[in-house]
Write a protein that holds these residues in place. Sequence first.
Motif, PDB file in Angstrom:
ATOM      1  N   ASP A  17     -35.385 -20.553  -6.051  1.00  0.00           N
ATOM      2  CA  ASP A  17     -36.541 -21.811  -5.358  1.00  0.00           C
ATOM      3  C   ASP A  17     -35.685 -22.841  -7.137  1.00  0.00           C
ATOM      4  O   ASP A  17     -35.996 -22.112  -7.969  1.00  0.00           O
ATOM      5  N   GLU A  46     -37.670 -24.840  -8.186  1.00  0.00           N
ATOM      6  CA  GLU A  46     -39.220 -25.574  -8.934  1.00  0.00           C
ATOM      7  C   GLU A  46     -39.752 -24.246 -10.082  1.00  0.00           C
ATOM      8  O   GLU A  46     -40.088 -23.747  -9.337  1.00  0.00           O
ATOM      9  N   ARG A  65     -41.788 -20.913  -8.739  1.00  0.00           N
ATOM     10  CA  ARG A  65     -41.046 -19.865  -8.236  1.00  0.00           C
ATOM     11  C   ARG A  65     -42.020 -18.968  -9.898  1.00  0.00           C
ATOM     12  O   ARG A  65     -42.271 -18.008  -8.977  1.00  0.00           O
ATOM     13  N   ASP A  94     -35.643 -20.425  -1.729  1.00  0.00           N
ATOM     14  CA  ASP A  94     -35.803 -21.824  -0.779  1.00  0.00           C
ATOM     15  C   ASP A  94     -34.655 -22.333   0.182  1.00  0.00           C
ATOM     16  O   ASP A  94     -33.701 -22.264   0.105  1.00  0.00           O
ATOM     17  N   MET A 153     -31.856 -26.945  -1.922  1.00  0.00           N
ATOM     18  CA  MET A 153     -32.091 -26.163  -4.163  1.00  0.00           C
ATOM     19  C   MET A 153     -30.177 -26.837  -3.795  1.00  0.00           C
ATOM     20  O   MET A 153     -29.608 -27.224  -2.779  1.00  0.00           O
ATOM     21  N   THR A 158     -41.216 -22.244   1.821  1.00  0.00           N
ATOM     22  CA  THR A 158     -40.463 -23.849   1.612  1.00  0.00           C
ATOM     23  C   THR A 158     -41.153 -24.736   2.033  1.00  0.00           C
ATOM     24  O   THR A 158     -42.418 -24.590   2.900  1.00  0.00           O
ATOM     25  N   LYS A 189     -44.989 -23.762   2.091  1.00  0.00           N
ATOM     26  CA  LYS A 189     -45.610 -24.397   0.820  1.00  0.00           C
ATOM     27  C   LYS A 189     -46.655 -25.238   1.209  1.00  0.00           C
ATOM     28  O   LYS A 189     -46.619 -26.171   2.033  1.00  0.00           O
ATOM     29  N   ARG A 209     -42.846 -32.697  -7.274  1.00  0.00           N
ATOM     30  CA  ARG A 209     -41.769 -31.163  -6.444  1.00  0.00           C
ATOM     31  C   ARG A 209     -40.512 -31.374  -7.553  1.00  0.00           C
ATOM     32  O   ARG A 209     -39.781 -30.607  -8.414  1.00  0.00           O
TER      33      ARG A 209
END
Length: 244
Positions: free
Chosen positions: A9, A11, A15, A55, A58, A80, A100, A236
């Motif tokens: 991921d 982020e 993560r 994810d 990416m 995701t 998410k 994000r």
Amino acid sequence: MTTRILIADDEPLLRAELADQLRQLWPEAALHEAEDGYSALRMVRELAPDIAFLDIRMPGLSGLEIAAAFSARVHVVFVTAYSEHAVEAFDQGAVDYVLKPIDPARFARTVARVRERQALPPADLGRLMDRLERPAGAPSWIQASVGQTVHFIDLADILYFTAEDKYTRVVTDTLEAHIRTPLKDLAESLESAGFWQVHRSHVVAVKRIAAAVRDGDGAMWLTLRQHAARLPVSQRYQYRFKAM
């Protein structure tokens, strides 16, 4: 034998959240983290993980591209924010699909499902890196409309792109025009040309960013060099603007 789990991921906070939940639910597993698609694919080759939490969006390779390459070899779960990819995710052989922000109870059920699936040995897929192509790069110019006039705009002259309903607005120092291509379809290829997505509705030329400023409510905004625009940065993408 210890189960090896890859978390991919871009982020860092998300993560870390995934890693924390996995440590609680699967304490005996060995966790490995990747911050983009190419790193994830390299780690698959080097570490041979048993499970991959990917994810979808990416830098480099998307989670779907990675899954298309090795889902038969590694048990894949997508994590995701984008529900529209669910059908394609399962077409790639994913064990599960988690949205998410992550619901702990839902994630616990996913981990239980993965542990059951792990008892079934996945098929060997062979060499992956040799046949996986990198995504196409960004165009050198954009063909955009203003009324009945079509303008050919050099990518180097564009300040930012903004999503507007079914169109994308293209902004330069002297012109605002529109294209029919959705911003979400442009964003990944534009990264290689020096553009960053900073919000689901905005992609900006990095060279034109003057500053990233937080207001009194904690929201982040970008100011641009020699331009009056002020663009929001969603949570994000705020990791891009940490001081070096």
